[in-house]
Design an enzyme around this catalytic site. Structure first.
Site, PDB file in Angstrom:
ATOM      1  N   SER A  38      41.767  38.510  34.520  1.00 62.81           N
ATOM      2  CA  SER A  38      42.756  39.023  33.565  1.00 62.81           C
ATOM      3  C   SER A  38      42.199  39.327  32.179  1.00 62.81           C
ATOM      4  O   SER A  38      42.900  39.935  31.359  1.00 62.81           O
ATOM      5  CB  SER A  38      43.919  38.037  33.436  1.00 62.81           C
ATOM      6  N   GLY A  80      41.768  35.962  22.048  1.00 60.54           N
ATOM      7  CA  GLY A  80      40.961  36.310  23.213  1.00 60.54           C
ATOM      8  C   GLY A  80      41.824  36.413  24.454  1.00 60.54           C
ATOM      9  O   GLY A  80      43.007  36.746  24.377  1.00 60.54           O
ATOM     10  N   HIS A  81      41.228  36.094  25.598  1.00 59.18           N
ATOM     11  CA  HIS A  81      41.962  36.131  26.869  1.00 59.18           C
ATOM     12  C   HIS A  81      41.093  35.477  27.932  1.00 59.18           C
ATOM     13  O   HIS A  81      39.891  35.731  28.002  1.00 59.18           O
ATOM     14  CB  HIS A  81      42.263  37.569  27.270  1.00 59.18           C
ATOM     15  N   GLY A  91      40.604  34.566  32.235  1.00 59.96           N
ATOM     16  CA  GLY A  91      40.790  35.337  33.459  1.00 59.96           C
ATOM     17  C   GLY A  91      40.386  34.539  34.679  1.00 59.96           C
ATOM     18  O   GLY A  91      39.567  33.622  34.596  1.00 59.96           O
ATOM     19  N   GLY A  98      38.318  32.040  42.990  1.00 58.22           N
ATOM     20  CA  GLY A  98      37.118  31.230  42.815  1.00 58.22           C
ATOM     21  C   GLY A  98      36.225  31.642  41.669  1.00 58.22           C
ATOM     22  O   GLY A  98      35.106  31.119  41.544  1.00 58.22           O
TER      23      GLY A  98
END
Length: 451
Positions: free
Chosen positions: A58, A298-299, A301, A305
């Protein structure tokens, strides 16, 4: 912690936390610091390197948001215009809501419809158009703009918007308008590109609990690419993107990628994240404004796994990126990521919540019942003043390996409960929106309505 011993610290932490492999890149003081440790694939033993490519999940959403903002700069998109202005094929189960959803709603996770729709519509260039047709069954949970509920599907719609206005598929637009201008060299958009690099496999817990094993599925559907299903990057490429944001939209070679106005807009708080332990902050346009003090944003993700942590600390000019491929990633964050955030970037990172030593029972009547999402439903039952929450996977979730599971939750704060046991290295938290003495929504990052 300092960056002088980054390699040694990474090696020690992944060994202690059972992480097969990881790579980290940190921009600090005008210098790029990199480290890598472990293996990319437990079956092959290929070593992780600083230029290995991992799926960033993401984190891709911020790249898609940047593509949209470039279109805004060119006068091709109005953030507050209905999505249908740019994507005529946009439909939802609720026709009135579909006509009202704006581009800004999609960028801020506030369109209000079911967001976890990962139906595979094939590998063809028409996969996003086919995905749009699937949304005709997407249920409306809240009115557009009413509340934040993480919405993967909304970013896939934004990918369709970019493709429509650029006259090319989303992947080509990403390469032409971001990857190439930024000078990214270790990036993949398709599996056949990933094999040209040292590409990481994802790892999941072994069925017998003995450790990590290579995941049987490597990539999410291509139609979910704009939300985070396909992009693979080395950590240094995430740092490259972050440096561009820090520089007000200018790449390291002087190429202007975004206007200063676009960067400011992306970093302007748009929506308050619900009062939720361990989350907090605001959402900007694509960015999570983290509320860590000193204005970090930020982000993160995750795919099957594989996980990514990416943030920027503007006051000290630090950009951080970490990719990992399984094991106790929350533990890795506690031991390494948060230590760097505190000691190098000067950020006030909140501690993850833990259950109280002696949780007091509460009246659970307002919370009992079933809450439904597109992938799974949650059955909430009384457990003597605490809650038993049972996850009931839908067909697609079962296909992805989710199983029926019951977890005991105890009170944490008003309308919030925390899991007694850790899962994936952390104690999960759920919150409830209560109206007239009865929970109408359950919030766990997504907003799930009462069935």
């Amino acid at each position: 912690m300092t960056l002088d011993n980054l390699q040694k610290n990474l090696e020690e932490v992944i060994r202690a936390r059972g992480v097969p492999g990881a790579a980290v890149a940190v921009w600090d003081g005008g210098t790029l610091h990199e480290a890598a440790a472990g293996v990319l694939n437990l079956n092959t033993g290929v070593e992780a390197t600083a230029d290995s490519v991992y799926q960033v999940g993401s984190t891709t959403k911020v790249w898609t948001a940047a593509l949209v903002m470039q279109l805004v700069e060119e006068g091709l998109v109005d953030l507050d215009a209905p999505v249908r202005t740019h994507v005529p094929g946009f439909v939802l189960a609720d026709e009135e809501a579909a006509a009202r959803v704006t581009v800004r709603h999609l960028l801020t996770h506030t369109p209000g419809f079911d967001g976890d729709i990962f139906l595979d519509t094939g590998r063809g260039d028409d996969c996003v158009d086919l995905y749009l047709a699937v949304l005709k069954d997407a249920k409306q949970i809240t009115p557009p703009g009413a509340t934040l509920s993480y919405c993967n599907a909304g970013f896939n719609v934004l990918g369709a918007l970019v493709a429509n206005l650029r006259g090319m598929v989303w992947e080509e637009a990403l390469r032409k308008h971001l990857l190439t201008p930024l000078g990214c060299t270790h990036a993949s958009l398709y599996p056949e590109e990933a094999v040209l690099f040292r590409a990481s496999a994802g790892h999941v817990p072994a069925p017998d609990g003995s450790g990590a094993v290579v995941a049987g599925t490597w990539q999410l559907p291509r139609s979910s690419g704009p939300a985070g299903g396909v992009l693979g990057l080395a950590p240094r490429e995430l740092v490259r993107f972050g440096r561009m944001i820090l520089a007000g939209g200018v790449a390291e070679d002087g190429t202007r990628v975004l206007s200063e106005e676009s960067v400011r807009a992306m970093l302007t708080p748009q929506v308050k994240v619900p009062d939720f332990p361990g989350l907090g902050g605001h959402w900007g346009l694509g960015f999570h404004l983290m509320g860590w003090g000193r204005g970090a944003f930020g982000h993160d993700g995750g795919t099957i796994g594989q996980t990514t942590e990416w943030w920027i600390a503007p006051e000290r000019g630090v950009v951080f990126a970490l990719n990992a491929n399984g094991g106790d990633v929350p533990g890795l964050h506690e031991d390494l990521v948060h230590a760097i955030a505190r000691d190098v970037a000067g950020l006030d990172v909140p501690r993850r919540p833990v259950p109280p030593a002696e949780p007091a029972p509460v009246d659970t009547a307002p919370y009992l019942g079933n809450f439904e999402g597109p992938l799974f439903s949650l059955e909430v039952a009384d457990a003597g003043g605490h809650l038993d929450v049972t996850t009931v996977p839908g067909p697609l979730a079962a296909e992805l390996g989710m199983t029926r599971d019951t977890v005991r939750y105890v009170p944490l704060s008003e309308h919030h409960f925390i899991a007694v046991d850790k899962f994936a290295g952390r104690h999960a938290v759920v919150g409830f929106e209560v109206e007239n003495g009865r929970a109408v929504h359950l919030f766990n990052g997504r907003t799930l309505p009462r069935a």
